[in-house]
Structure formats: structure tokens, C-alpha cells
Design a protein around this motif. Structure first.
Motif, PDB file in Angstrom:
ATOM      1  N   ASP A   1       0.820  -1.215   0.000  1.00 22.22           N
ATOM      2  CA  ASP A   1       0.000   0.000   0.000  1.00 22.22           C
ATOM      3  C   ASP A   1       0.852   1.263   0.000  1.00 22.22           C
ATOM      4  OD1 ASP A   1      -2.237  -1.615   0.029  1.00 22.22           O
ATOM      5  OD2 ASP A   1      -2.512  -1.491   2.198  1.00 22.22           O
ATOM      6  N   GLY A   2       1.959   1.220  -0.720  1.00 23.96           N
ATOM      7  CA  GLY A   2       2.801   2.396  -0.850  1.00 23.96           C
ATOM      8  C   GLY A   2       3.839   2.571   0.240  1.00 23.96           C
ATOM      9  N   GLN A   3       3.856   1.696   1.234  1.00 26.89           N
ATOM     10  CA  GLN A   3       4.897   1.734   2.273  1.00 26.89           C
ATOM     11  C   GLN A   3       6.075   0.893   1.782  1.00 26.89           C
ATOM     12  OE1 GLN A   3       4.863  -0.911   5.745  1.00 26.89           O
ATOM     13  NE2 GLN A   3       4.567   0.925   6.986  1.00 26.89           N
ATOM     14  N   TYR A   4       7.132   1.573   1.368  1.00 30.29           N
ATOM     15  CA  TYR A   4       8.278   0.893   0.772  1.00 30.29           C
ATOM     16  C   TYR A   4       9.315   0.523   1.827  1.00 30.29           C
ATOM     17  CZ  TYR A   4       6.985   1.398  -4.114  1.00 30.29           C
ATOM     18  OH  TYR A   4       6.342   1.278  -5.325  1.00 30.29           O
ATOM     19  N   LEU A   5       9.992  -0.596   1.588  1.00 29.56           N
ATOM     20  CA  LEU A   5      11.114  -0.948   2.444  1.00 29.56           C
ATOM     21  C   LEU A   5      12.113   0.200   2.460  1.00 29.56           C
ATOM     22  CD1 LEU A   5      11.746  -4.681   1.460  1.00 29.56           C
ATOM     23  CD2 LEU A   5      10.414  -3.765   3.379  1.00 29.56           C
ATOM     24  N   GLY A   6      12.679   0.450   3.619  1.00 34.25           N
ATOM     25  CA  GLY A   6      13.565   1.592   3.799  1.00 34.25           C
ATOM     26  C   GLY A   6      12.881   2.756   4.473  1.00 34.25           C
ATOM     27  N   ALA A   7      11.547   2.723   4.564  1.00 31.14           N
ATOM     28  CA  ALA A   7      10.813   3.796   5.226  1.00 31.14           C
ATOM     29  C   ALA A   7      11.163   3.838   6.712  1.00 31.14           C
ATOM     30  CB  ALA A   7       9.313   3.600   5.047  1.00 31.14           C
ATOM     31  N   PRO A   8      11.309   5.020   7.299  1.00 35.70           N
ATOM     32  CA  PRO A   8      11.694   5.138   8.713  1.00 35.70           C
ATOM     33  C   PRO A   8      10.773   4.393   9.674  1.00 35.70           C
ATOM     34  CG  PRO A   8      11.889   7.265   7.622  1.00 35.70           C
ATOM     35  CD  PRO A   8      11.214   6.344   6.644  1.00 35.70           C
ATOM     36  N   GLU A   9       9.477   4.324   9.353  1.00 38.43           N
ATOM     37  CA  GLU A   9       8.544   3.669  10.279  1.00 38.43           C
ATOM     38  C   GLU A   9       8.771   2.165  10.379  1.00 38.43           C
ATOM     39  OE1 GLU A   9       6.136   4.406   6.396  1.00 38.43           O
ATOM     40  OE2 GLU A   9       7.665   5.448   7.598  1.00 38.43           O
ATOM     41  N   LEU A  10       9.566   1.605   9.472  1.00 33.66           N
ATOM     42  CA  LEU A  10       9.860   0.172   9.525  1.00 33.66           C
ATOM     43  C   LEU A  10      11.096  -0.151  10.368  1.00 33.66           C
ATOM     44  CD1 LEU A  10       9.163  -0.830   5.800  1.00 33.66           C
ATOM     45  CD2 LEU A  10       7.727  -1.282   7.791  1.00 33.66           C
ATOM     46  N   ASP A  11      11.770   0.870  10.881  1.00 28.34           N
ATOM     47  CA  ASP A  11      12.987   0.622  11.654  1.00 28.34           C
ATOM     48  C   ASP A  11      12.719  -0.248  12.879  1.00 28.34           C
ATOM     49  OD1 ASP A  11      14.421   2.045   9.824  1.00 28.34           O
ATOM     50  OD2 ASP A  11      15.007   3.667  11.175  1.00 28.34           O
ATOM     51  N   THR A  12      11.586  -0.056  13.539  1.00 30.22           N
ATOM     52  CA  THR A  12      11.295  -0.876  14.729  1.00 30.22           C
ATOM     53  C   THR A  12      11.136  -2.349  14.352  1.00 30.22           C
ATOM     54  OG1 THR A  12       8.950  -0.262  14.485  1.00 30.22           O
ATOM     55  CG2 THR A  12      10.259   0.966  16.104  1.00 30.22           C
ATOM     56  N   LEU A  13      10.532  -2.626  13.207  1.00 34.67           N
ATOM     57  CA  LEU A  13      10.415  -4.007  12.734  1.00 34.67           C
ATOM     58  C   LEU A  13      11.793  -4.578  12.436  1.00 34.67           C
ATOM     59  CD1 LEU A  13       8.964  -6.520  11.612  1.00 34.67           C
ATOM     60  CD2 LEU A  13       8.699  -5.280   9.443  1.00 34.67           C
ATOM     61  N   PHE A  14      12.627  -3.804  11.765  1.00 34.57           N
ATOM     62  CA  PHE A  14      13.971  -4.296  11.435  1.00 34.57           C
ATOM     63  C   PHE A  14      14.799  -4.523  12.702  1.00 34.57           C
ATOM     64  CE2 PHE A  14      12.895  -3.507   7.129  1.00 34.57           C
ATOM     65  CZ  PHE A  14      13.802  -4.215   6.366  1.00 34.57           C
ATOM     66  N   SER A  15      14.535  -3.745  13.729  1.00 31.55           N
ATOM     67  CA  SER A  15      15.235  -3.954  14.997  1.00 31.55           C
ATOM     68  C   SER A  15      14.888  -5.316  15.588  1.00 31.55           C
ATOM     69  CB  SER A  15      14.879  -2.838  15.982  1.00 31.55           C
ATOM     70  OG  SER A  15      15.534  -3.029  17.226  1.00 31.55           O
ATOM     71  N   VAL A  16      13.608  -5.671  15.527  1.00 32.41           N
ATOM     72  CA  VAL A  16      13.168  -6.979  16.020  1.00 32.41           C
ATOM     73  C   VAL A  16      13.789  -8.107  15.205  1.00 32.41           C
ATOM     74  CG1 VAL A  16      11.156  -8.499  16.269  1.00 32.41           C
ATOM     75  CG2 VAL A  16      11.017  -6.111  16.992  1.00 32.41           C
ATOM     76  N   LEU A  17      13.768  -7.958  13.898  1.00 30.42           N
ATOM     77  CA  LEU A  17      14.348  -8.989  13.031  1.00 30.42           C
ATOM     78  C   LEU A  17      15.864  -9.081  13.239  1.00 30.42           C
ATOM     79  CD1 LEU A  17      12.373  -8.336   9.710  1.00 30.42           C
ATOM     80  CD2 LEU A  17      11.850  -9.960  11.553  1.00 30.42           C
ATOM     81  N   ASN A  18      16.482  -7.954  13.502  1.00 26.56           N
ATOM     82  CA  ASN A  18      17.925  -7.939  13.738  1.00 26.56           C
ATOM     83  C   ASN A  18      18.279  -8.698  15.016  1.00 26.56           C
ATOM     84  OD1 ASN A  18      20.543  -6.707  12.797  1.00 26.56           O
ATOM     85  ND2 ASN A  18      20.510  -5.906  14.882  1.00 26.56           N
ATOM     86  N   GLU A  19      17.462  -8.525  16.053  1.00 27.62           N
ATOM     87  CA  GLU A  19      17.697  -9.236  17.316  1.00 27.62           C
ATOM     88  C   GLU A  19      17.643 -10.741  17.118  1.00 27.62           C
ATOM     89  OE1 GLU A  19      14.708  -7.818  19.939  1.00 27.62           O
ATOM     90  OE2 GLU A  19      15.589  -5.806  20.164  1.00 27.62           O
ATOM     91  N   ARG A  20      16.799 -11.182  16.183  1.00 27.79           N
ATOM     92  CA  ARG A  20      16.639 -12.612  15.936  1.00 27.79           C
ATOM     93  C   ARG A  20      17.521 -13.118  14.800  1.00 27.79           C
ATOM     94  NH1 ARG A  20      12.463 -10.945  18.669  1.00 27.79           N
ATOM     95  NH2 ARG A  20      11.103 -12.388  19.789  1.00 27.79           N
ATOM     96  N   LYS A  21      18.386 -12.242  14.289  1.00 25.33           N
ATOM     97  CA  LYS A  21      19.300 -12.620  13.203  1.00 25.33           C
ATOM     98  C   LYS A  21      18.544 -13.305  12.070  1.00 25.33           C
ATOM     99  CE  LYS A  21      23.246 -13.059  16.326  1.00 25.33           C
ATOM    100  NZ  LYS A  21      24.352 -13.904  16.825  1.00 25.33           N
ATOM    101  N   ALA A  22      17.464 -12.657  11.658  1.00 29.61           N
ATOM    102  CA  ALA A  22      16.545 -13.259  10.693  1.00 29.61           C
ATOM    103  C   ALA A  22      17.082 -13.252   9.275  1.00 29.61           C
ATOM    104  CB  ALA A  22      15.203 -12.520  10.730  1.00 29.61           C
ATOM    105  N   ILE A  23      16.702 -14.281   8.528  1.00 29.70           N
ATOM    106  CA  ILE A  23      16.849 -14.280   7.077  1.00 29.70           C
ATOM    107  C   ILE A  23      15.576 -13.677   6.493  1.00 29.70           C
ATOM    108  CG2 ILE A  23      16.995 -15.723   5.010  1.00 29.70           C
ATOM    109  CD1 ILE A  23      18.580 -17.731   6.696  1.00 29.70           C
ATOM    110  N   VAL A  24      15.725 -12.736   5.585  1.00 25.84           N
ATOM    111  CA  VAL A  24      14.581 -12.061   4.966  1.00 25.84           C
ATOM    112  C   VAL A  24      14.641 -12.279   3.464  1.00 25.84           C
ATOM    113  CG1 VAL A  24      13.537  -9.823   4.430  1.00 25.84           C
ATOM    114  CG2 VAL A  24      14.344 -10.306   6.760  1.00 25.84           C
ATOM    115  N   ILE A  25      13.556 -12.784   2.909  1.00 22.24           N
ATOM    116  CA  ILE A  25      13.441 -12.941   1.460  1.00 22.24           C
ATOM    117  C   ILE A  25      12.496 -11.863   0.933  1.00 22.24           C
ATOM    118  CG2 ILE A  25      12.523 -14.409  -0.373  1.00 22.24           C
ATOM    119  CD1 ILE A  25      13.556 -16.812   1.066  1.00 22.24           C
TER     120      ILE A  25
END
Length: 306
Positions: free
Chosen positions: A97-121
Motif C-alpha cells: 500500500d505504498g509503504q516501501y522498504l527503507g521507510a523510517p517507520e519500519l525501523d522498529t520491525l527491522f530492529s526486532v528482526l535484527n535481534e533474531r538474526k533473521a533471514i529475509v526474502i
């Protein structure tokens, strides 16, 4: 959500049949396009993928979808998928819906994924807003999907998202899209953009180190050589895009890849790496061991209804 392309039906029995015929031991199930934003639909999709994995030990891994653009619900689903369903990674759309990866509001999600050392496809989706006339002239899968992927990765690089959350490993689909062309241009224009205060410091090396590339789609020796201008051989992964392409075509494509990886002197040393060793290395820290036989391929599969 109309992606301008008929969605194929998914059948796990047919999938396994093709895997056996092609010599693919383990497949990674990911949600392709369209990307639902409903938390309920996403949860059902993820639980279905978890069941397939459980019912066929060693044959499937899966990357869970997230109900973006609602970041709080996406974080909740990511924790549930990784901690409860034991997902092997996360699938992110280039935009929802127009929210592109790299948007500042996604930083909190990336922080969670970073803590879990996630693989992202990653997987491309139709751009928002969308020009339907352009879509009708040139279908999304022929061009805009490549632009979408390039745009999303470029957005993350320009904000150092991948450098800041460098425990995350990101798989870029479809032979890296236009990134082998885009990255040198971004680098060359960075001083100009910085002088105009349009971007800050960009750590290209740190960003690029987190990226892996699947070779689904129009792979060739020339494409692989282009990718090797922005990455290293240990970051290239075989991919198929099943079930969007007919099984017999996928089998022929894999045979062609094996052939040129055997015959091209500069690429031959990387044959086993690309076909399965890199994928095994990427996923070896996951809770589910991968049973990969030497000489067999591993692919990233885009499964719209699994």
C-alpha cells in the motif's frame, strides 16, 4: 489486489513431484504476490506453510509473511512466526500500500528482526500508486518487478538500514534485478546528493555485505558475471520461482544452469556453491537441519497459496 498475472494453483504433491524429478531436496516456501495486509489472512498463510513443513520433514522450510503496513501487527506476527511456528525466515514485500522498504517507520520491525538474526526474502509487488495503462502495455513481471526490487533495496541502502541492522541477511530475488547497474550509479552520485543535503553518509560495503541473490528467472553466465561486480560467489543462490513457471521449463532451466556452470572456466569453481552449498551455509544456523545431498539444487520457491 491485481498483479496483472494469473495466480497458479499450488499443490504440495505436485511440488514434491517436481522437486524429486529436478533433484531438489529442500525448498523454501514464501508468499509471492499479491501481498495481503490482513493480519488474519497472513496468520492463516503462515500456519498453512508451517503445516507443510511439519508434514514433510526435510523437504520444506518457510519464510513467514507479515501484515504490513501495520508495523505493530507485523512485529507481533514476526515474533509468533519465528518463536512459535519456527519459521525459517521472513518474507517482505517491496511495498505494501505504498509503504516501501527503507521507510523510517519500519525501523522498529527491522530492529526486532535484527535481534533474531533473521533471514529475509524479498518479493516485488505492483508499485503504489500504480499506472494501469503502463501495466497493460508491459506486464509487471516483465519489467516493473525488477524496478520495484531495485527501488526497495536502494531505499534501504540510502538510509543504511542494512548496515545498521547487519544481523539480518536479505535475499534479493530475480538475479538482483537492476542492482548491478544501480549500485555504481548510486555511488557516483552520492557526493552530489550529500553536497545538496539530500542523503547522509552511506556505508555501501556494510549494506552490500548483507545481501544474497537468488537466480530465479533469466539467469545466464552474463548475469552471474554482472552480479559478481557487486557481490561475491558465496552470496549467489539457485532459485526457481515455482509454481509460476511450468515444471518442465524449470527443469530445463536448472539443467542449463548446471551445464554452463560446468563449462564456463571462470564460473565452474562456484558450481556447487551456487547450486546448494551457499544455501546450506546461509541456513545452517536454523533450528531445522537441511539434508542436502551433493550435486542437488536448492531453490527459493514463491508459493502464493501455501
Amino acid at each position: 489486489m491485481d498483479e496483472g498475472f494469473p495466480l497458479p494453483k499450488y499443490d504440495v504433491t505436485e511440488h514434491l513431484k517436481w522437486m524429486d524429478e529436478a533433484g531438489v531436496e529442500t525448498s523454501v516456501l514464501t508468499l509471492a504476490a499479491p501481498q495481503p495486509s490482513s493480519a488474519e489472512v497472513v496468520r492463516q498463510t503462515n500456519e498453512a506453510a508451517a503445516r507443510i513443513k511439519k508434514e514433510h520433514p526435510g523437504r520444506f522450510l518457510f519464510c513467514a509473511a507479515l501484515p504490513l503496513p501495520d508495523v505493530s501487527k507485523a512485529i507481533e506476527e514476526a515474533k509468533y512466526a519465528l518463536d512459535v511456528l519456527k519459521a525459517d525466515g521472513i518474507k517482505l514485500a517491496t511495498n505494501v500500500d505504498g509503504q516501501y522498504l527503507g521507510a523510517p517507520e519500519l525501523d522498529t520491525l527491522f530492529s526486532v528482526l535484527n535481534e533474531r538474526k533473521a533471514i529475509v526474502i524479498l518479493h516485488p509487488h505492483r508499485p503504489e500508486p500504480v499506472n494501469r495503462q503502463v501495466m497493460q502495455q508491459t506486464p509487471l513481471a516483465m519489467q516493473e518487478y525488477l524496478s520495484e526490487t531495485t527501488r526497495a533495496v536502494s531505499n534501504m541502502i540510502s538510509r543504511n538500514v542494512l548496515a545498521r541492522y547487519n544481523n539480518i541477511k536479505v535475499v534479493v530475488p530475480h538475479c538482483g534485478a537492476y542492482l548491478p547497474l544501480a549500485i555504481p550509479r548510486m555511488k557516483s552520485l552520492t557526493p552530489v546528493m550529500q553536497a545538496n543535503k539530500m542523503v547522509g553518509e552511506i556505508d555501501y560495503e556494510a549494506n552490500l555485505r548483507t545481501l544474497y541473490y537468488d537466480l530465479a528467472g533469466a539467469h545466464s553466465p552474463e548475469v552471474i558475471r554482472m552480479l559478481l561486480t557487486i557481490t561475491t560467489p558465496d552470496h549467489l543462490l539457485y532459485g526457481s520461482d515455482y509454481p509460476y513457471v511450468a515444471p518442465q521449463v524449470l527443469t530445463q532451466s536448472l539443467a542449463r544452469m548446471k551445464d554452463y556452470l560446468s563449462k564456463e572456466p571462470d564460473l565452474a569453481p562456484f558450481k556447487e556453491m551456487i547450486l546448494w552449498k551457499n544455501a546450506k551455509s546461509l541456513t545452517q544456523s536454523l533450528s531445522t537441519p537441511l539434508h542436502t545431498r551433493e550435486g542437488q539444487g536448492r531453490r527459493v520457491s514463491d508459493c502464493p497459496h501455501c
